[in-house]
Design a protein around this motif. Structure first.
Motif, mmCIF file in Angstrom:
data_model
loop_
_atom_site.group_PDB
_atom_site.id
_atom_site.type_symbol
_atom_site.label_atom_id
_atom_site.label_comp_id
_atom_site.label_asym_id
_atom_site.label_seq_id
_atom_site.Cartn_x
_atom_site.Cartn_y
_atom_site.Cartn_z
ATOM 1 N N THR A 328 -3.530 7.312 0.259
ATOM 2 C CA THR A 328 -3.349 7.019 1.678
ATOM 3 C C THR A 328 -4.348 5.943 2.101
ATOM 4 N N ASP A 329 -5.564 6.044 1.601
ATOM 5 C CA ASP A 329 -6.589 5.044 1.920
ATOM 6 C C ASP A 329 -6.320 3.725 1.220
ATOM 7 N N HIS A 330 -5.559 3.767 0.127
ATOM 8 C CA HIS A 330 -5.270 2.564 -0.636
ATOM 9 C C HIS A 330 -3.756 2.485 -0.884
ATOM 10 N N PRO A 331 -3.002 1.898 0.049
ATOM 11 C CA PRO A 331 -1.542 1.853 -0.086
ATOM 12 C C PRO A 331 -1.051 1.024 -1.266
ATOM 13 N N VAL A 332 -1.882 0.119 -1.787
ATOM 14 C CA VAL A 332 -1.503 -0.662 -2.960
ATOM 15 C C VAL A 332 -2.587 -0.506 -4.011
#
Length: 548
Positions: A328-332
């Motif tokens: 969630t904190d890093h979508p990619v």
């Protein structure tokens, strides 16, 4: 995919059509016997009218049944062509890009439009003409055997010799038909590429050069067609030999039998008619075989596309779950990703790893051809890496998850395509339920309120591929289409490359106004974007390097 499988889908109508035509053929086989009865009654000085009216009735029944059968057969052919076109379209749109890109777009168009028509010809004429021809030939032979076995043996011997000669040439037809279809596909692809680039062709004074290139493609098709025509023509004399030879043999031998009293005149008339019933279908069998050969070649080309690997299949269950906290904190997330466009092509990415923070404004930079657009394509699952893993919005972009994942992603390509239709259809392409008010608001945010000021203006036809728009307007229409999705992840490939200063500022303001939980990843050569970005990734030697 085989012809049997295709015909099985339409077996009821095909069977009904075949039955009607077979019934008509059966009535046709009765005609020589009744004609012989007419001659016999005249010889006996009896009234021939009952036999004549019977002959007329048989003829009418034959015409009616065969007409109805041919109608249903033509409808079956149209339905088959529609079914094949739908299969090719669906598979082409669902195929993985790395497999689909091996085909030129014009070739694909030819396989969708032209090849099903060739297969339709095999269904409506080829197979049944061959079957009816054989049925007529066998039926006439049996009836002729009942009249005079000697005449039948003579006719069959002549036909066998003729068939041997014709078979030598007809056996080569399918290979020639395949070559012709491939030539048509190549011509379609060449023509499409020229029409798309017609402005460049004209301003480069290349009309004559392109005309000559297209003429060479036309010539290749003509050469294959001539080869096919030559093979068919070479087989034709054999059919004429069978026809004339059989007729002469029946007249000479049958006349001798009439003279010695072993055959009546009415039987000779019937035998003469049956000899034509045996020979004439040979022409239909040859034409049917030619049609079937073309249909098989076309079906092989269609099957190539239908068998391409799909990104996902309809009905495949989704396994996509809610994203984990870290993702969630890093979508990619790219984790040691390797990617190349082909096994023999140089790698675009080598052990590339990145993590894009949620809500960030990330700018990807690098030299031309370094793979910036490729990174965006990998993020939305258009390509699959050869090694490593990719996570987008907490999911691996593959399988049925792609449909759910892509509903949360918007990709604005560098060469922004605008499909044919109105401005309303262009902006609402991914979200058909969007209101006119929302469309106008989005168009205003990208600086197109002067072009599309009200709902009435949304009905304006944009022309084929957005031909009525300038390059900058097409770019902004594409951006508006992406914004209409209200994505969680917005991927922008050179979104301001065709814009003037005022339009640039308008577009950047609309991007800046996006909610902060929307992650934006942009590819650009425009150094003005540096002020916008809060993180920069440089592609260098196949790796992804954080700059800030």
């Amino acid at each position: 995919m085989t012809m049997r499988e295709i015909l099985h889908e339409h077996r009821a109508r095909f069977a009904w059509a075949s039955l009607l035509i077979i019934i008509g053929t059966g009535f046709g086989l009765m005609q020589p016997l009744v004609a012989g009865q007419v001659v016999s009654t005249v010889q006996l000085r009896e009234s021939a009218w009952p036999a004549i009216w019977t002959l007329v009735g048989i003829f009418v029944v034959q015409v009616v049944t065969e007409t109805l059968g041919r109608y249903h057969l033509e409808v079956t052919g149209e339905e088959t062509a529609r079914s094949l076109r739908r299969r090719v379209v669906v598979r082409a749109l669902h195929a993985r890009l790395e497999t689909l890109s091996a085909y030129r777009s014009g070739d694909l168009i030819s396989r969708i439009v032209g090849d099903p028509s060739a297969f339709q010809g095999a269904v409506t004429h080829g197979y049944l003409d061959m079957a009816i021809g054989i049925l007529t030939l066998v039926g006439a032979a049996l009836l002729m055997a009942a009249i005079s076995p000697l005449l039948l043996i003579t006719v069959v011997a002549i036909i066998a010799i003729a068939a041997l000669g014709a078979g030598i040439f007809l056996s080569q037809l399918q290979a020639v038909a395949t070559k012709k279809q491939a030539g048509i596909a190549s011509l379609t692809a060449d023509l499409e590429s020229v029409l798309i680039a017609v402005r460049t062709v004209k301003t480069s004074n290349a009309e004559l050069r392109e005309s000559e290139r297209l003429s060479r493609s036309v010539q290749r098709v003509l050469d294959a067609a001539r080869r096919g025509a030559g093979l068919t023509a070479a087989a034709t004399p054999s059919i004429y030999l069978a026809a004339t030879g059989s007729l002469i043999a029946v007249v000479v031998i049958g006349g001798s039998q009439v003279a010695d009293g072993s055959l009546s005149t009415s039987e000779l008339v019937s035998a003469l008619l049956y000899s034509t019933y045996i020979v004439v279908p040979l022409g239909g069998i040859v034409e049917g075989y030619t049609s079937v050969a073309a249909g098989r070649a076309s079906l092989r080309r269609i099957s190539e596309i239908v068998s391409l690997e799909a990104e996902y299949e309809y009905g495949e269950p989704s396994t996509m779950q809610g994203p984990a906290d870290e993702r969630t904190d890093h979508p990619v997330v790219f984790d040691r990703v390797d990617f190349s466009y082909a096994a023999t092509a140089p790698p675009v990415l080598r052990s590339a790893s990145i993590k894009v923070q949620r809500g960030s404004r990330c700018l990807i930079v690098g030299s031309s051809g370094s793979g910036k657009s490729t990174v965006l394509n990998l993020m939305c699952g258009l390509y699959v890496p050869q090694a490593g893993s990719i996570s987008t919005l907490g999911s691996t972009p593959s399988g049925q998850d792609l449909r759910q994942l892509r509903s949360k992603i918007a990709l604005v390509e560098q060469n922004s395509p605008v499909l044919h239709g109105t401005a309303r259809e262009a902006v609402s392409y991914a979200v058909p339920q969007i209101s006119d008010a929302e469309i106008l608001r989005i168009l205003s945010s990208v600086g197109l309120d002067g072009v599309f000021p009200d709902s009435c203006s949304l009905n304006r036809d944009l022309g084929d591929l957005g031909a009525t728009l300038s390059g900058g307007e097409r770019q902004r229409i594409a951006l508006a289409r992406g914004l209409a999705v209200r994505p969680d992840l917005l991927l922008l490939d050179e979104p301001t490359s065709s814009l003037d200063t005022r339009s640039f500022e308008s577009v950047m303001a609309s991007i800046a106004a996006l909610p902060r939980d929307v992650t934006v990843v942009m590819v650009s050569h425009d150094y003005r974007q540096l002020e916008w970005a809060d993180s920069i990734i440089e592609i260098r030697d196949g790796g992804l390097v954080w700059k800030t």
